[in-house]
Structure formats: C-alpha cells, structure tokens
Design a protein around this motif. Structure first.
Motif, mmCIF file in Angstrom:
data_model
loop_
_atom_site.group_PDB
_atom_site.id
_atom_site.type_symbol
_atom_site.label_atom_id
_atom_site.label_comp_id
_atom_site.label_asym_id
_atom_site.label_seq_id
_atom_site.Cartn_x
_atom_site.Cartn_y
_atom_site.Cartn_z
ATOM 1 N N ARG A 170 21.587 -7.955 0.698
ATOM 2 C CA ARG A 170 20.647 -8.391 -0.335
ATOM 3 C C ARG A 170 19.837 -7.202 -0.860
ATOM 4 O O ARG A 170 19.610 -6.229 -0.140
ATOM 5 C CB ARG A 170 19.674 -9.431 0.217
ATOM 6 N N LEU A 171 19.394 -7.333 -2.104
ATOM 7 C CA LEU A 171 18.476 -6.345 -2.665
ATOM 8 C C LEU A 171 17.381 -7.057 -3.442
ATOM 9 O O LEU A 171 17.653 -7.993 -4.212
ATOM 10 C CB LEU A 171 19.221 -5.367 -3.580
ATOM 11 N N ARG A 172 16.158 -6.594 -3.228
ATOM 12 C CA ARG A 172 14.999 -7.104 -3.954
ATOM 13 C C ARG A 172 14.302 -5.953 -4.666
ATOM 14 O O ARG A 172 14.221 -4.844 -4.129
ATOM 15 C CB ARG A 172 14.020 -7.801 -3.007
ATOM 16 N N VAL A 173 13.804 -6.238 -5.841
ATOM 17 C CA VAL A 173 12.966 -5.292 -6.581
ATOM 18 C C VAL A 173 11.627 -5.957 -6.812
ATOM 19 O O VAL A 173 11.560 -7.042 -7.401
ATOM 20 C CB VAL A 173 13.614 -4.879 -7.915
ATOM 21 N N ASN A 174 10.570 -5.333 -6.285
ATOM 22 C CA ASN A 174 9.219 -5.896 -6.378
ATOM 23 C C ASN A 174 9.178 -7.332 -5.860
ATOM 24 O O ASN A 174 8.491 -8.189 -6.411
ATOM 25 C CB ASN A 174 8.702 -5.819 -7.819
ATOM 26 N N GLY A 175 9.955 -7.583 -4.798
ATOM 27 C CA GLY A 175 9.971 -8.888 -4.165
ATOM 28 C C GLY A 175 10.927 -9.892 -4.783
ATOM 29 O O GLY A 175 11.152 -10.970 -4.211
ATOM 30 N N GLU A 176 11.518 -9.563 -5.921
ATOM 31 C CA GLU A 176 12.442 -10.482 -6.606
ATOM 32 C C GLU A 176 13.873 -10.210 -6.149
ATOM 33 O O GLU A 176 14.358 -9.075 -6.214
ATOM 34 C CB GLU A 176 12.358 -10.283 -8.119
ATOM 35 N N LEU A 177 14.576 -11.262 -5.717
ATOM 36 C CA LEU A 177 15.958 -11.120 -5.293
ATOM 37 C C LEU A 177 16.841 -10.814 -6.496
ATOM 38 O O LEU A 177 16.880 -11.572 -7.460
ATOM 39 C CB LEU A 177 16.432 -12.409 -4.604
ATOM 40 N N ASP A 224 8.811 0.831 -9.462
ATOM 41 C CA ASP A 224 9.475 -0.249 -8.738
ATOM 42 C C ASP A 224 9.492 0.022 -7.226
ATOM 43 O O ASP A 224 9.553 1.170 -6.773
ATOM 44 C CB ASP A 224 10.918 -0.420 -9.208
ATOM 45 N N HIS A 225 9.475 -1.072 -6.472
ATOM 46 C CA HIS A 225 9.634 -1.031 -5.018
ATOM 47 C C HIS A 225 10.927 -1.768 -4.679
ATOM 48 O O HIS A 225 11.098 -2.932 -5.029
ATOM 49 C CB HIS A 225 8.454 -1.690 -4.304
ATOM 50 N N VAL A 226 11.852 -1.060 -4.004
ATOM 51 C CA VAL A 226 13.187 -1.575 -3.739
ATOM 52 C C VAL A 226 13.354 -1.852 -2.253
ATOM 53 O O VAL A 226 12.953 -1.052 -1.407
ATOM 54 C CB VAL A 226 14.261 -0.573 -4.208
ATOM 55 N N HIS A 238 12.213 1.702 -0.464
ATOM 56 C CA HIS A 238 11.846 2.958 -1.131
ATOM 57 C C HIS A 238 11.214 2.659 -2.470
ATOM 58 O O HIS A 238 11.407 1.585 -3.062
ATOM 59 C CB HIS A 238 13.062 3.887 -1.287
ATOM 60 N N GLY A 239 10.458 3.617 -2.956
ATOM 61 C CA GLY A 239 9.858 3.516 -4.265
ATOM 62 C C GLY A 239 10.681 4.236 -5.319
ATOM 63 O O GLY A 239 11.645 4.933 -5.017
ATOM 64 N N VAL A 240 10.282 4.067 -6.583
ATOM 65 C CA VAL A 240 10.977 4.681 -7.709
ATOM 66 C C VAL A 240 9.948 5.345 -8.619
ATOM 67 O O VAL A 240 8.922 4.741 -8.949
ATOM 68 C CB VAL A 240 11.772 3.627 -8.516
#
Length: 243
Positions: A170-177, A224-226, A238-240
């Motif tokens: 799974r991958l989430r960006v800023n908590g969103e799947l 973004d936070h990944v 990690h951050g972006v």
C-alpha cells in the motif's frame, strides 16, 4: 526478525533490530526518534521491474511484457526512512510507485527459480520515484528513474518468513490511500525474477530487486508525506521537496 541500519546518538553506524517501540543493538535500547534510520542495505545496484502488475500496465495503456522488463537504479538513488527527498525542479509529473523489494544475501549468478529463495536475505519497502517528463522522452530512463534520491527504501529488512506470499502493498500520500495491491498479484514472481536477472548479471550481497508497482501511481507535490506499507515489513515514510 526485522533488521535496521542506523546512526546512534554518538554518530556510530550500527546494525540492530527493529521493534515496535524501540531499536536494539549490543544491549542498548534506543527510541526510534533518537537515532537516524539509514537505508537498510548498501547495494551496488537496484534492479527494477517494470509493468509487473497487470492493472498498472493497463493504467498506462501497456501490456504486461513477455519477459520481465528490467532497468537499473544506481546507489545515488538511495534515500532512507524519515528523509525528505528533493525532486527535480520544473517537471510536470513525478510519480510515486510503492514496491516490494527483495534484498540479496550472497553473490550469485545463474540461479534456478527453484533455488532462488536460498539467495534472499529478506524483503523491504521501496518507492520507485519516477520522473515521467523525461521517462517518456528516453529509452534508457536515466533521467526518469536514476536521479538522486529516487529510491527511498526501508526502514528494515524483514526475514522472508515474516512476509506472506500474498503480502499487501500500500501507499498513502498525506494519509490518503493511493495504491493497494499484493505480492501474489505479481505477474512474474520473485523466483522467476531472480532466475531471469542472474542469467544476465551477477547479483552481490545487499543488492536489491524492486518487483514492480500496483495500480494507482500518481504525482507528488512539494511538502507531501509518503508512506509505503508492506505487510510483514512495516512502513517506510519520507517527505518530498520540489524546489
């Protein structure tokens, strides 16, 4: 067991064990936030697999290839858990790609599929960050895939028995799947990949095979936070930063 590579408060680089509440090494116990978690391995190369999930191939109007699609990321692409990755400026689209990564345990060549798991140290998480602007303009994908920091990896190497055959990816960006798939959806499984790769090149201890990404890839933005989560391994964060 979950193996972690870290820099302790005194600045020494250690190989320890990752627990839910702490990291341990040599009788010492550290909170996660009092050490710097480093990439868990120092590979000579990362061998990546393209279009290894049918739905991901379809989202770019591609077919799954007849044999594994191979490309390389060099060591400069490594970034660790907790790092902020600086992406190339001035690009229209740089995507996240959550991937199950295989860590090789010994120097090997011409490994048959039935023997492949004998050369596997364990599994980790990897984000195959992809610069689509340049990837779409070149055949060798150096600008698209091999730029600095384009392979965040970690935080641990999990022993093979901890990672199920159908482990969720799974991958989430800023908590969103954004992405969700599983190991058993790989078109070419891990033993097949090891057999194919070692037909052509020698793998060294610590080398990494990144097995491909499920559908749902999408663009990253500044700040973004990944999170890349793999069942049995844990979560790479990690951050972006985009200048």
């Amino acid at each position: 067991m979950h193996h972690v590579r870290f820099r302790d408060p005194a600045g020494a680089i250690r190989q320890g064990e990752w627990h839910d509440d702490a990291i341990t090494f040599g009788g010492e116990r550290y909170d996660h936030d009092e050490v710097d978690v480093l990439p868990p391995v120092e590979p000579s190369k990362i061998v990546c697999i393209g279009r290894n999930y049918a739905e991901h191939a379809a989202e770019f109007d591609n077919d799954v290839p007849d044999r594994p699609l191979l490309f390389l990321k060099p060591p400069n692409t490594l970034a660790g858990h907790g790092d902020t990755v600086t992406l190339p400026a001035g690009k229209d689209r740089i995507d996240h790609e959550a991937e199950l990564a295989v860590v090789i345990d010994e120097q090997c060549r011409h490994v048959a599929a039935e023997d492949a798991m004998d050369v596997v140290r364990g599994f980790t998480c990897l984000n195959d960050v992809s610069n689509r602007d340049d990837q779409n303009e070149e055949q060798n994908w150096v600008r698209g895939k091999a730029f600095d920091g384009s392979a965040p990896i970690g935080p641990v190497v999990a022993d093979p028995e901890h990672v199920p055959d159908d482990a969720a990816v799974r991958l989430r960006v800023n908590g969103e799947l954004r992405q969700e798939g599983s190991r058993d959806q790989l078109f070419f499984d891990v033993p097949t990949l090891i057999e194919e790769i070692t037909t052509y090149l020698t793998l060294e201890p610590g080398d990494v095979i990144s097995t491909g990404t499920p559908a749902g890839v999408g663009p990253l933005e500044d700040g973004d936070h990944v999170e890349v989560e793999i069942e049995g391994v844990g979560t790479l964060e990690h951050g972006v930063r985009i200048p």
